[in-house]
Design an enzyme around this catalytic site. Structure first.
Site, PDB file in Angstrom:
ATOM      1  N   ASP A   1      -0.231   5.133   0.955  1.00 36.93           N
ATOM      2  CA  ASP A   1      -0.513   6.112   1.998  1.00 36.93           C
ATOM      3  C   ASP A   1      -0.644   5.448   3.361  1.00 36.93           C
ATOM      4  O   ASP A   1      -1.491   4.582   3.551  1.00 36.93           O
ATOM      5  CB  ASP A   1      -1.786   6.897   1.660  1.00 36.93           C
ATOM      6  CG  ASP A   1      -1.610   7.706   0.388  1.00 36.93           C
ATOM      7  OD1 ASP A   1      -2.368   7.463  -0.574  1.00 36.93           O
ATOM      8  OD2 ASP A   1      -0.696   8.530   0.354  1.00 36.93           O
TER       9      ASP A   1
ATOM     10  N   ASP B   1       0.874  -1.161   0.000  1.00 42.88           N
ATOM     11  CA  ASP B   1       0.000   0.000   0.000  1.00 42.88           C
ATOM     12  C   ASP B   1       0.914   1.214   0.000  1.00 42.88           C
ATOM     13  O   ASP B   1       2.103   1.105   0.264  1.00 42.88           O
ATOM     14  CB  ASP B   1      -0.853  -0.056   1.279  1.00 42.88           C
ATOM     15  CG  ASP B   1      -1.594   1.209   1.568  1.00 42.88           C
ATOM     16  OD1 ASP B   1      -1.425   1.757   2.679  1.00 42.88           O
ATOM     17  OD2 ASP B   1      -2.299   1.696   0.680  1.00 42.88           O
TER      18      ASP B   1
HETATM   19  C1  XBP Z   1      -5.307   6.116   0.721  1.00 45.62           C
HETATM   20  C2  XBP Z   1      -6.450   6.876   0.178  1.00 45.62           C
HETATM   21  C3  XBP Z   1      -6.204   7.939  -0.848  1.00 45.62           C
HETATM   22  C4  XBP Z   1      -5.491   9.148  -0.252  1.00 45.62           C
HETATM   23  C5  XBP Z   1      -5.663  10.392  -1.089  1.00 45.62           C
HETATM   24  O1  XBP Z   1      -4.672   5.410  -0.221  1.00 45.62           O
HETATM   25  O2  XBP Z   1      -7.553   6.620   0.584  1.00 45.62           O
HETATM   26  O3  XBP Z   1      -7.431   8.333  -1.336  1.00 45.62           O
HETATM   27  O4  XBP Z   1      -5.990   9.432   1.013  1.00 45.62           O
HETATM   28  O5  XBP Z   1      -5.261  10.189  -2.393  1.00 45.62           O
HETATM   29  P1  XBP Z   1      -3.907   4.024   0.097  1.00 45.62           P
HETATM   30  P2  XBP Z   1      -6.204  10.646  -3.614  1.00 45.62           P
HETATM   31  O6  XBP Z   1      -4.698   2.944  -0.511  1.00 45.62           O
HETATM   32  O7  XBP Z   1      -2.543   4.179  -0.520  1.00 45.62           O
HETATM   33  O8  XBP Z   1      -3.783   3.882   1.589  1.00 45.62           O
HETATM   34  O9  XBP Z   1      -6.713  12.013  -3.252  1.00 45.62           O
HETATM   35  O10 XBP Z   1      -5.304  10.669  -4.803  1.00 45.62           O
HETATM   36  O11 XBP Z   1      -7.304   9.654  -3.728  1.00 45.62           O
HETATM   37 MG    MG Z   2      -2.976   3.136   3.342  1.00 47.14          MG
END
Ligand code: XBP
Ligand code: MG
Length: 241
Positions: A14, A12
């Site tokens: 974020d 993953d």
């Molecule tokens: C987490 C998310 C993303 C980010 C924002 O992603 O939910 O939406 O918060 O990015 P991950 P965008 O699966 O990597 O944990 O605004 O580009 O959606």
């Molecule tokens: Mg994440």
């Protein structure tokens, strides 16, 4: 029956590769709101609540439903949310250029995994540009597959992005491990059949991580032999029962 060998790690982004939400995505959203003259301001606490919804566009809509339903009644709200989100992505990419540090152990584990012959992939909800903006080119180059954003119809906790990555790599889930930071991410990886290691963040400290292979403060002490050991345990145990 033969035990599957560990062949790949699926990361993953974020909260896992870097702690991007509070000091990356959130200020980028606020900058976009200011740019469009909107009086919305997401403080760290409110943003923590909004993280229940994955996907930036989906999160803005979720916020509007609770705090500004009038915005959604206006003409073509979807197009305005897309435009707002594109501005947010521009601000986020700028913030990444100033440097968002990777979480402890991430860079070392990525390099160790590649030199140990493991294949690497990304399965994220965030927009593809955000991944290349966040990762230095030498680390970005270690990933053979990047599944991101709107490349699948349903975002986490749906398994779509993990299934998309597995299909791209032509691998069964049993030959992989996922590494995640949130309950939505764990649900998505588990629904795709992936054994999953969790690295908690301040925002996900109190999430329910039942079904995770391991729960850690970060990847600082994680090595490939340890991941192989956990993977063997996960699949060895399953085979006997
Ligand atoms: C987490 C998310 C993303 C980010 C924002 O992603 O939910 O939406 O918060 O990015 P991950 P965008 O699966 O990597 O944990 O605004 O580009 O959606
Ligand atoms: Mg994440």
């Amino acid at each position: 029956m033969l035990r599957p060998m560990l062949a790949a790690l699926i990361f993953d982004v974020d909260g896992t590769l870097a702690d991007t939400e509070r000091d990356g995505h959130r200020p980028a959203f606020n900058a976009a709101f200011a740019e469009y003259g909107l009086a919305w301001r997401w403080d760290a606490e409110l943003y923590g609540e909004l993280l229940a919804v994955t996907g930036g566009k989906e999160r803005v809509r979720f916020f509007c439903e609770r705090h500004d339903p009038g915005f959604l009644r206006g003409p073509d709200a979807d197009a305005r949310i897309r435009e707002l989100h594109a501005a947010k992505t521009r601000h986020y990419v700028k913030l990444c250029a100033q440097g968002i540090p990777l979480r402890p152990g991430v860079a070392a584990l990525l390099r160790e995994a590649r030199s140990a012959g493991l294949r690497l992939a990304i399965a994220t909800t965030t927009t593809p540009e955000n991944v290349t903006a966040l990762l230095p080119p030498d680390l970005m180059g270690l990933f053979e597959t990047v599944g991101a954003g709107d490349s699948v119809p349903n975002k986490k906790p749906a398994p779509d992005i993990y299934r998309w990555v597995l299909a791209e790599m032509h691998l069964p889930p049993a030959a992989c491990l996922a590494i995640e930071d949130s309950a939505n991410g764990l649900k998505a990886a588990r629904a795709a059949g992936l054994a999953t290691v969790i690295t908690r963040t301040a925002y996900t400290e109190d999430h329910d991580f039942a079904g995770a292979l391991a729960q850690l403060p970060d990847l600082g002490r994680v090595t490939v032999p340890l991941l192989r050991h956990w993977h063997e345990n996960a699949y060895g145990r399953d085979k006997k029962s």
